[in-house]
Design a protein around this motif. Structure first.
Motif, PDB file in Angstrom:
ATOM      1  N   GLY A   1      60.517   5.062  35.214  1.00 42.96           N
ATOM      2  CA  GLY A   1      61.322   6.263  35.444  1.00 42.96           C
ATOM      3  C   GLY A   1      62.648   6.138  34.726  1.00 42.96           C
ATOM      4  O   GLY A   1      63.067   5.028  34.385  1.00 42.96           O
TER       5      GLY A   1
ATOM      6  N   ARG B   1      62.687   7.091  40.761  1.00 45.76           N
ATOM      7  CA  ARG B   1      61.609   7.724  39.995  1.00 45.76           C
ATOM      8  C   ARG B   1      60.537   6.695  39.616  1.00 45.76           C
ATOM      9  O   ARG B   1      59.343   6.991  39.650  1.00 45.76           O
ATOM     10  CB  ARG B   1      62.186   8.411  38.754  1.00 45.76           C
ATOM     11  CG  ARG B   1      63.036   9.616  39.131  1.00 45.76           C
ATOM     12  CD  ARG B   1      63.764  10.231  37.953  1.00 45.76           C
ATOM     13  NE  ARG B   1      64.715  11.232  38.458  1.00 45.76           N
ATOM     14  CZ  ARG B   1      65.566  11.913  37.710  1.00 45.76           C
ATOM     15  NH1 ARG B   1      65.603  11.724  36.400  1.00 45.76           N
ATOM     16  NH2 ARG B   1      66.382  12.788  38.251  1.00 45.76           N
TER      17      ARG B   1
ATOM     18  N   ASN C   1      56.707   6.682  40.793  1.00 49.68           N
ATOM     19  CA  ASN C   1      55.646   6.618  39.788  1.00 49.68           C
ATOM     20  C   ASN C   1      54.670   5.470  40.091  1.00 49.68           C
ATOM     21  O   ASN C   1      53.475   5.558  39.806  1.00 49.68           O
ATOM     22  CB  ASN C   1      56.289   6.455  38.406  1.00 49.68           C
ATOM     23  CG  ASN C   1      55.281   6.485  37.283  1.00 49.68           C
ATOM     24  OD1 ASN C   1      55.114   5.501  36.576  1.00 49.68           O
ATOM     25  ND2 ASN C   1      54.584   7.597  37.124  1.00 49.68           N
TER      26      ASN C   1
ATOM     27  N   ASN D   1      63.554   8.456  20.157  1.00 53.03           N
ATOM     28  CA  ASN D   1      64.267   9.505  20.907  1.00 53.03           C
ATOM     29  C   ASN D   1      65.783   9.368  20.750  1.00 53.03           C
ATOM     30  O   ASN D   1      66.543   9.968  21.504  1.00 53.03           O
ATOM     31  CB  ASN D   1      63.842   9.573  22.378  1.00 53.03           C
ATOM     32  CG  ASN D   1      64.191   8.320  23.149  1.00 53.03           C
ATOM     33  OD1 ASN D   1      64.879   7.432  22.662  1.00 53.03           O
ATOM     34  ND2 ASN D   1      63.717   8.248  24.386  1.00 53.03           N
TER      35      ASN D   1
ATOM     36  N   THR E   1      59.402   5.284  29.184  1.00 52.55           N
ATOM     37  CA  THR E   1      59.036   6.308  30.173  1.00 52.55           C
ATOM     38  C   THR E   1      58.619   7.592  29.456  1.00 52.55           C
ATOM     39  O   THR E   1      57.607   8.218  29.825  1.00 52.55           O
ATOM     40  CB  THR E   1      60.223   6.609  31.125  1.00 52.55           C
ATOM     41  OG1 THR E   1      60.701   5.391  31.671  1.00 52.55           O
ATOM     42  CG2 THR E   1      59.794   7.528  32.255  1.00 52.55           C
ATOM     43  N   GLU E   2      59.375   7.980  28.439  1.00 56.47           N
ATOM     44  CA  GLU E   2      59.000   9.209  27.709  1.00 56.47           C
ATOM     45  C   GLU E   2      57.649   9.028  27.012  1.00 56.47           C
ATOM     46  O   GLU E   2      56.848   9.969  26.968  1.00 56.47           O
ATOM     47  CB  GLU E   2      60.094   9.595  26.708  1.00 56.47           C
ATOM     48  CG  GLU E   2      61.332  10.163  27.404  1.00 56.47           C
ATOM     49  CD  GLU E   2      62.199  11.024  26.501  1.00 56.47           C
ATOM     50  OE1 GLU E   2      62.211  10.794  25.274  1.00 56.47           O
ATOM     51  OE2 GLU E   2      62.875  11.936  27.039  1.00 56.47           O
TER      52      GLU E   2
ATOM     53  N   MET F   1      55.178   7.240  28.073  1.00 57.96           N
ATOM     54  CA  MET F   1      54.165   7.401  29.134  1.00 57.96           C
ATOM     55  C   MET F   1      53.989   8.879  29.487  1.00 57.96           C
ATOM     56  O   MET F   1      52.863   9.386  29.575  1.00 57.96           O
ATOM     57  CB  MET F   1      54.597   6.614  30.371  1.00 57.96           C
ATOM     58  CG  MET F   1      53.666   6.742  31.555  1.00 57.96           C
ATOM     59  SD  MET F   1      54.398   6.087  33.061  1.00 57.96           S
ATOM     60  CE  MET F   1      55.650   7.319  33.435  1.00 57.96           C
ATOM     61  N   GLN F   2      55.127   9.595  29.646  1.00 58.87           N
ATOM     62  CA  GLN F   2      55.054  11.020  30.022  1.00 58.87           C
ATOM     63  C   GLN F   2      54.370  11.847  28.943  1.00 58.87           C
ATOM     64  O   GLN F   2      53.732  12.851  29.226  1.00 58.87           O
ATOM     65  CB  GLN F   2      56.468  11.548  30.283  1.00 58.87           C
ATOM     66  CG  GLN F   2      57.076  10.984  31.558  1.00 58.87           C
ATOM     67  CD  GLN F   2      58.567  11.282  31.706  1.00 58.87           C
ATOM     68  OE1 GLN F   2      59.223  11.694  30.749  1.00 58.87           O
ATOM     69  NE2 GLN F   2      59.110  11.050  32.888  1.00 58.87           N
ATOM     70  N   GLN F   3      54.505  11.434  27.686  1.00 55.52           N
ATOM     71  CA  GLN F   3      53.887  12.164  26.573  1.00 55.52           C
ATOM     72  C   GLN F   3      52.441  11.712  26.322  1.00 55.52           C
ATOM     73  O   GLN F   3      51.817  12.122  25.343  1.00 55.52           O
ATOM     74  CB  GLN F   3      54.715  11.961  25.300  1.00 55.52           C
ATOM     75  CG  GLN F   3      56.089  12.609  25.360  1.00 55.52           C
ATOM     76  CD  GLN F   3      57.038  12.091  24.280  1.00 55.52           C
ATOM     77  OE1 GLN F   3      56.624  11.391  23.345  1.00 55.52           O
ATOM     78  NE2 GLN F   3      58.317  12.425  24.393  1.00 55.52           N
ATOM     79  N   GLY F   4      51.932  10.819  27.167  1.00 58.40           N
ATOM     80  CA  GLY F   4      50.556  10.341  27.011  1.00 58.40           C
ATOM     81  C   GLY F   4      50.354   9.460  25.797  1.00 58.40           C
ATOM     82  O   GLY F   4      49.248   9.354  25.262  1.00 58.40           O
TER      83      GLY F   4
END
Ligand code: UT7
Length: 343
Positions: A24, A76, A80, A291, A308-309, A311-314
Motif C-alpha cells: 500500500g 492500506r 491488502n 512513475n 504498489t502501483e 501491483m494495482q496495474q496488474g
C-alpha cells in the motif's frame, strides 16, 4: 565501491523464505507542478522534464509528519494482506526524515496501528532504505525469529530542501509505501539481496548540519546548511555505474540473468538514470516501472510506491521475477531479487 569484494558468500538454503503478501502507499493530496516551482526559482517545466522526467510531485502540508503518511500506507498494506496490526511481530520504518530526532518513527507507527506485540525500529539508508529493510525483514523471518513484518519506506524530503536552490528543490516529493512480509516457500519470495555502501561519497548528497557534528545555530539556518546539499552529477554517475553492476551480481547469486527479469522497480530519482540503467542491462523499458513523472524522488518511499502501483496495474503476477533497486545518499545501494509469491 566494488560490492563483489565486500559481497557475502552464496546464501545458505533455508526451509522457508520471506515474501511480500500486501502492499500500500500514501502520498499527500497537494500536487506541485513544475510550473509552480518555476514561479519560485529560475527554472522551467521544459528543463525539469527533459533533465529529470519529473512533471509534478506531492508535497505535504505543514501539519503533516512522516508518520502520518507511513501510518496510512501501512493500513492500506495490511488491508491488502488481509491482516490485523496486532498480528505483526515487527514494524520497520526506512526513513531519514522521521518525525523526531529520536525516538524512532516506527514507534509512532506501531502505537497508531495498535501493533502492541510488535518490536519497532527505524533504518536509515536514505533512498536505499526500503530495499535494505526488505532484506533485514526477510532475514528475521528466515531465521524463524519473526512471522509477520511490516516494512515501510517513508520520507518527506520536500520538507528538507532549500526552496531557493533550484538544483535540488525540483527533485523531491513526499510519500510513504508499505509492504507486509510473511514466510513463504523457499523457491519464492526474496531470493537474495545485494547491499552496498561507499562512505567516501558521503558529501555527494547529504544534510551537512543539524546532527551532532554541526548542530543548528543561527548561522546554519542563515546558510541553510540544515537542508539537502547535492552534487547532482556525482550522484548520477555513481547510480548509472553501480546499479547495473549490483543488479547483475544479485541475479548471478541465484543463477539468473537480466533477460530473466519481468519487472525492474528502481528508485525513482531521474528518468534518465532509469533509461541508462535499463539500456546497460539490456532490459526493455516496457519491463521497467516508471512513475517519477508523477511523484518525483520520494527517497525511501519510491520503491514501495512503484511496487504498489505495479501491483494495482496488474504488472506483477505470481511467479514473476521482480527486481527492486535502491540507491542514494551514503552513498548506498541495495538490490532485492524477488520471485513474486502472491496472485
Ligand atoms: O536519490 C538520490 C538523490 N539524487 C539524485 O539521484 C540526483 C542525480 N542527479 C541528477 O538527477 C542530475 O544531475 C540533476 C537532475 C540533478 C541535474 O541534471 P544535470 O544534467 O546533471 O545538470 P547539471 O547539474 O550539469 O546542470 C546543468 C546546468 C547548469 O548550468 P550551467 O552551469 O551549464 O550554466 C545548472 O546551473 O543547468 C543548470 N541548472 C538548472 N537550470 C534550470 C541546474 N538546476 C536547474 C534548474 N533549472 N532547476
Amino acid at each position: 565501491m566494488n560490492h563483489r569484494e565486500s559481497g557475502n558468500p552464496l546464501p545458505p538454503r533455508f526451509p522457508w523464505n520471506a515474501g511480500i503478501v500486501g502492499l500500500g502507499f500514501c502520498v499527500p493530496e497537494r500536487v506541485v507542478t513544475n510550473d509552480a516551482i518555476a514561479r519560485m526559482v529560475e527554472t522551467s517545466d521544459e528543463w525539469i522534464r527533459t533533465r529529470t522526467g519529473i512533471r509534478e510531485r506531492r508535497v505535504a502540508d505543514p501539519g503533516t509528519a512522516t508518520s502520518d503518511l507511513a501510518i496510512e500506507a501501512a493500513r492500506r498494506a495490511l488491508q491488502n494482506a488481509g491482516m490485523d496490526a496486532w498480528e505483526l511481530d515487527l514494524v520497520l520504518v526506512a526513513t531519514t526524515s522521521g518525525d523526531y530526532i529520536w525516538p524512532a518513527t516506527a514507534c509512532v507507527v506501531q502505537h497508531a496501528l495498535g501493533a502492541q506485540r510488535a518490536a519497532a525500529f527505524d533504518l536509515a539508508a536514505a533512498c536505499s532504505g526500503f530495499c535494505y529493510a526488505l532484506e533485514t525483514a526477510a532475514s528475521f523471518i528466515q531465521r524463524g525469529a519473526m512471522q509477520r513484518v511490516l516494512v515501510i519506506g517513508a520520507d518527506m524530503l520536500a520538507r528538507q530542501v532549500n526552496w531557493q536552490d533550484r538544483a535540488t528543490c525540483i527533485l523531491f516529493g513526499d510519500g510513504a509505501g508499505a509492504a507486509v512480509l510473511t514466510p513463504c516457500a523457499p523457491e519464492e519470495g526474496i531470493l537474495t539481496s545485494v547491499l552496498g555502501a561507499d562512505g567516501a561519497g558521503l558529501e555527494s548528497v547529504w544534510i551537512p548540519a543539524g546532527g551532532t557534528r554541526t548542530p543548528v545555530t543561527p548561522e546554519v539556518l542563515e546558510q541553510r546548511s540544515n537542508c539537502i546539499a547535492m552534487r547532482g552529477q556525482e550522484v548520477y554517475r555513481f547510480a548509472v555505474q553501480i546499479v547495473p553492476e549490483a543488479v547483475r551480481a544479485a541475479l548471478e547469486r541465484v543463477c539468473l540473468r537480466p533477460s530473466d527479469v519481468d519487472l525492474l522497480v528502481m528508485h525513482q530519482a531521474n528518468l534518465r538514470i532509469l533509461e541508462t540503467v535499463a539500456e546497460r542491462l539490456e532490459i526493455p523499458m516496457e519491463r521497467v516501472m516508471v512513475n517519477v513523472d508523477r511523484y518525483g524522488n520520494t527517497s525511501a518511499a519510491s520503491v514501495p510506491i512503484a511496487l504498489t502501483e505495479a501491483m494495482q496495474q496488474g504488472r506483477v503476477r505470481r511467479g514473476d521475477l521482480v527486481v527492486t533497486v535502491g540507491f542514494g545518499a551514503g552513498l548506498t545501494w541495495a538490490v532485492n531479487v524477488i520471485r513474486w509469491n502472491r496472485d
